[in-house]
Design a protein around this motif. Sequence first.
Motif, mmCIF file in Angstrom:
data_model
loop_
_atom_site.group_PDB
_atom_site.id
_atom_site.type_symbol
_atom_site.label_atom_id
_atom_site.label_comp_id
_atom_site.label_asym_id
_atom_site.label_seq_id
_atom_site.Cartn_x
_atom_site.Cartn_y
_atom_site.Cartn_z
ATOM 1 N N ALA A 294 0.835 -1.202 0.000
ATOM 2 C CA ALA A 294 0.000 0.000 0.000
ATOM 3 C C ALA A 294 0.867 1.248 0.000
ATOM 4 O O ALA A 294 1.822 1.360 0.768
ATOM 5 C CB ALA A 294 -0.908 0.008 1.231
ATOM 6 N N GLY A 295 0.542 2.185 -0.895
ATOM 7 C CA GLY A 295 1.305 3.410 -0.997
ATOM 8 C C GLY A 295 2.594 3.279 -1.770
ATOM 9 O O GLY A 295 3.330 4.257 -1.915
ATOM 10 N N GLY A 296 2.857 2.076 -2.292
ATOM 11 C CA GLY A 296 4.090 1.839 -3.027
ATOM 12 C C GLY A 296 3.878 1.890 -4.527
ATOM 13 O O GLY A 296 2.752 1.770 -5.020
ATOM 14 N N LEU A 297 4.982 2.060 -5.248
ATOM 15 C CA LEU A 297 4.927 2.082 -6.698
ATOM 16 C C LEU A 297 4.782 0.660 -7.242
ATOM 17 O O LEU A 297 5.581 -0.222 -6.909
ATOM 18 C CB LEU A 297 6.200 2.725 -7.257
ATOM 19 N N GLY B 247 6.405 12.652 -5.477
ATOM 20 C CA GLY B 247 6.208 14.088 -5.587
ATOM 21 C C GLY B 247 6.754 14.648 -6.889
ATOM 22 O O GLY B 247 6.120 15.508 -7.523
ATOM 23 N N LYS B 248 7.908 14.153 -7.320
ATOM 24 C CA LYS B 248 8.511 14.632 -8.567
ATOM 25 C C LYS B 248 7.643 14.249 -9.762
ATOM 26 O O LYS B 248 7.487 15.040 -10.707
ATOM 27 C CB LYS B 248 9.924 14.062 -8.717
ATOM 28 N N LEU B 249 7.100 13.040 -9.758
ATOM 29 C CA LEU B 249 6.219 12.618 -10.850
ATOM 30 C C LEU B 249 4.967 13.484 -10.890
ATOM 31 O O LEU B 249 4.543 13.937 -11.966
ATOM 32 C CB LEU B 249 5.851 11.145 -10.677
ATOM 33 N N ALA B 250 4.383 13.701 -9.743
ATOM 34 C CA ALA B 250 3.171 14.533 -9.681
ATOM 35 C C ALA B 250 3.449 15.945 -10.181
ATOM 36 O O ALA B 250 2.634 16.542 -10.897
ATOM 37 C CB ALA B 250 2.630 14.559 -8.253
ATOM 38 N N ASP B 251 4.625 16.479 -9.817
ATOM 39 C CA ASP B 251 4.988 17.825 -10.260
ATOM 40 C C ASP B 251 5.165 17.892 -11.779
ATOM 41 O O ASP B 251 5.040 18.973 -12.377
ATOM 42 C CB ASP B 251 6.276 18.282 -9.577
ATOM 43 N N PRO C 99 1.964 5.430 -10.343
ATOM 44 C CA PRO C 99 1.213 4.176 -10.246
ATOM 45 C C PRO C 99 1.306 3.584 -8.840
ATOM 46 O O PRO C 99 2.112 2.692 -8.574
ATOM 47 C CB PRO C 99 1.897 3.286 -11.283
ATOM 48 N N LEU C 100 0.482 4.098 -7.935
ATOM 49 C CA LEU C 100 0.561 3.730 -6.526
ATOM 50 C C LEU C 100 -0.533 2.745 -6.127
ATOM 51 O O LEU C 100 -1.704 2.925 -6.478
ATOM 52 C CB LEU C 100 0.433 4.979 -5.651
ATOM 53 N N PHE C 101 -0.136 1.734 -5.372
ATOM 54 C CA PHE C 101 -1.100 0.789 -4.815
ATOM 55 C C PHE C 101 -1.927 1.446 -3.709
ATOM 56 O O PHE C 101 -1.450 2.337 -3.007
ATOM 57 C CB PHE C 101 -0.384 -0.416 -4.211
ATOM 58 N N SER D 22 -4.361 0.334 -0.249
ATOM 59 C CA SER D 22 -4.455 -0.768 0.708
ATOM 60 C C SER D 22 -5.570 -1.722 0.307
ATOM 61 O O SER D 22 -6.684 -1.292 -0.035
ATOM 62 C CB SER D 22 -4.727 -0.229 2.109
ATOM 63 N N GLY D 23 -5.282 -3.007 0.347
ATOM 64 C CA GLY D 23 -6.302 -4.018 0.087
ATOM 65 C C GLY D 23 -7.281 -4.148 1.225
ATOM 66 O O GLY D 23 -8.274 -4.888 1.113
ATOM 67 N N ASN D 24 -7.026 -3.424 2.317
ATOM 68 C CA ASN D 24 -7.901 -3.490 3.485
ATOM 69 C C ASN D 24 -8.878 -2.329 3.553
ATOM 70 O O ASN D 24 -9.511 -2.104 4.587
ATOM 71 C CB ASN D 24 -7.054 -3.536 4.763
ATOM 72 N N VAL D 25 -8.993 -1.567 2.449
ATOM 73 C CA VAL D 25 -10.030 -0.533 2.355
ATOM 74 C C VAL D 25 -10.942 -0.882 1.187
ATOM 75 O O VAL D 25 -10.528 -1.549 0.230
ATOM 76 C CB VAL D 25 -9.423 0.881 2.151
ATOM 77 N N ASP D 26 -12.179 -0.469 1.264
ATOM 78 C CA ASP D 26 -13.134 -0.786 0.211
ATOM 79 C C ASP D 26 -12.639 -0.283 -1.145
ATOM 80 O O ASP D 26 -12.228 0.874 -1.273
ATOM 81 C CB ASP D 26 -14.496 -0.158 0.521
ATOM 82 N N GLY D 27 -12.682 -1.160 -2.120
ATOM 83 C CA GLY D 27 -12.259 -0.805 -3.470
ATOM 84 C C GLY D 27 -10.780 -0.943 -3.720
ATOM 85 O O GLY D 27 -10.328 -0.824 -4.869
ATOM 86 N N GLY D 28 -10.016 -1.202 -2.695
ATOM 87 C CA GLY D 28 -8.563 -1.285 -2.837
ATOM 88 C C GLY D 28 -8.111 -2.423 -3.737
ATOM 89 O O GLY D 28 -7.237 -2.240 -4.586
ATOM 90 N N THR D 29 -8.720 -3.580 -3.574
ATOM 91 C CA THR D 29 -8.316 -4.742 -4.377
ATOM 92 C C THR D 29 -8.612 -4.506 -5.851
ATOM 93 O O THR D 29 -7.781 -4.833 -6.719
ATOM 94 C CB THR D 29 -9.045 -6.001 -3.878
ATOM 95 N N ASP D 30 -9.751 -3.945 -6.153
ATOM 96 C CA ASP D 30 -10.099 -3.666 -7.553
ATOM 97 C C ASP D 30 -9.152 -2.626 -8.141
ATOM 98 O O ASP D 30 -8.725 -2.737 -9.298
ATOM 99 C CB ASP D 30 -11.550 -3.183 -7.654
ATOM 100 N N TRP D 31 -8.847 -1.594 -7.371
ATOM 101 C CA TRP D 31 -7.911 -0.564 -7.829
ATOM 102 C C TRP D 31 -6.558 -1.193 -8.177
ATOM 103 O O TRP D 31 -5.974 -0.914 -9.226
ATOM 104 C CB TRP D 31 -7.738 0.489 -6.741
ATOM 105 N N ASN D 32 -6.075 -2.048 -7.280
ATOM 106 C CA ASN D 32 -4.762 -2.659 -7.474
ATOM 107 C C ASN D 32 -4.736 -3.602 -8.669
ATOM 108 O O ASN D 32 -3.756 -3.647 -9.415
ATOM 109 C CB ASN D 32 -4.331 -3.396 -6.206
ATOM 110 N N ALA D 33 -5.805 -4.348 -8.865
ATOM 111 C CA ALA D 33 -5.876 -5.253 -10.016
ATOM 112 C C ALA D 33 -5.828 -4.465 -11.324
ATOM 113 O O ALA D 33 -5.143 -4.855 -12.288
ATOM 114 C CB ALA D 33 -7.146 -6.089 -9.944
ATOM 115 N N LYS D 34 -6.539 -3.355 -11.371
ATOM 116 C CA LYS D 34 -6.532 -2.500 -12.565
ATOM 117 C C LYS D 34 -5.144 -1.911 -12.796
ATOM 118 O O LYS D 34 -4.650 -1.866 -13.937
ATOM 119 C CB LYS D 34 -7.564 -1.377 -12.399
ATOM 120 N N LEU D 35 -4.506 -1.478 -11.726
ATOM 121 C CA LEU D 35 -3.168 -0.896 -11.823
ATOM 122 C C LEU D 35 -2.159 -1.916 -12.349
ATOM 123 O O LEU D 35 -1.334 -1.611 -13.223
ATOM 124 C CB LEU D 35 -2.737 -0.389 -10.443
#
Length: 249
Positions: free
Chosen positions: A63-66, A210-214, A220-222, A224-237
């Motif tokens: 979670a929070g990682g590239l 931060g540099k990428l956002a700037d 492409p950040l993961f 947490s799989g422990n929040v609603d929608g997290g698993t679907d977000w990660n699978a898409k990523l």
Amino acid sequence: MNDLVGQYFEAAAAHLKRVAEEEAGSIDRAAVLLADAVADGRRIFAFGAGHSSLAAQDVVYRAGGLAVVNLLNVPGMTGVNVMPAQLGSALERVSGLATATLDLTPATAGDLLFVISLSGRQVMPVELAAHARERGLRVVGVTSLDYPGKVSSRHPSGSYLKDHCDVVLDSKIAVGDHELTHPAVPTGFGSVSTVVTSALMQAVVASAVGKLADRGITPPLFRSGNVDGGTDWNAKLMAEHADRIYYSF
């Protein structure tokens, strides 16, 4: 609070503060390399042997990682995962294992490799970093510069990890890797090397994000799989970046 507990937390906090202040420039340079690698579609790998592998694993598939950072998993090197445990230490001194592993990955010139080794003296990290640079990869070494000169290199060249890197992040851990002593205990204890090394790696990732956002690039950040929608977000990523992810099918 137990006195030793207090001493440990104080030592860890002081060490983190020192590294944050003294390694700011190196962290920034490493973050530029990471941000460039993400933006340019390069492959990114992280390696550490034994307990140094913990800091490498900490920036892979979390979670929070590239999503595009991969663990370079050299057999027998990932944590204390072999029996007997001493075999892992012995494998760090085997020449050819690092180069063979890297050569079997999709890594090419221009890709990025983080090599984490507290002492930077063993054959494995030295050989891996040197071979990676020979192949045109950019190399960030995470090590303690207190070791070279105080302990001998185990690589035939006499060199250390620091000698084969584009950027070196100095964890500043003293030789022996302990912060605490006790008059009735014959050796030091209370290591902060994992805490500090993981913090250095996370700091590089945070700065790169931060540099990428700037630059107008969505990192492409993961989630947490422990929040609603997290698993679907990660699978898409992972599907979107499948060409640079080597820890999934």
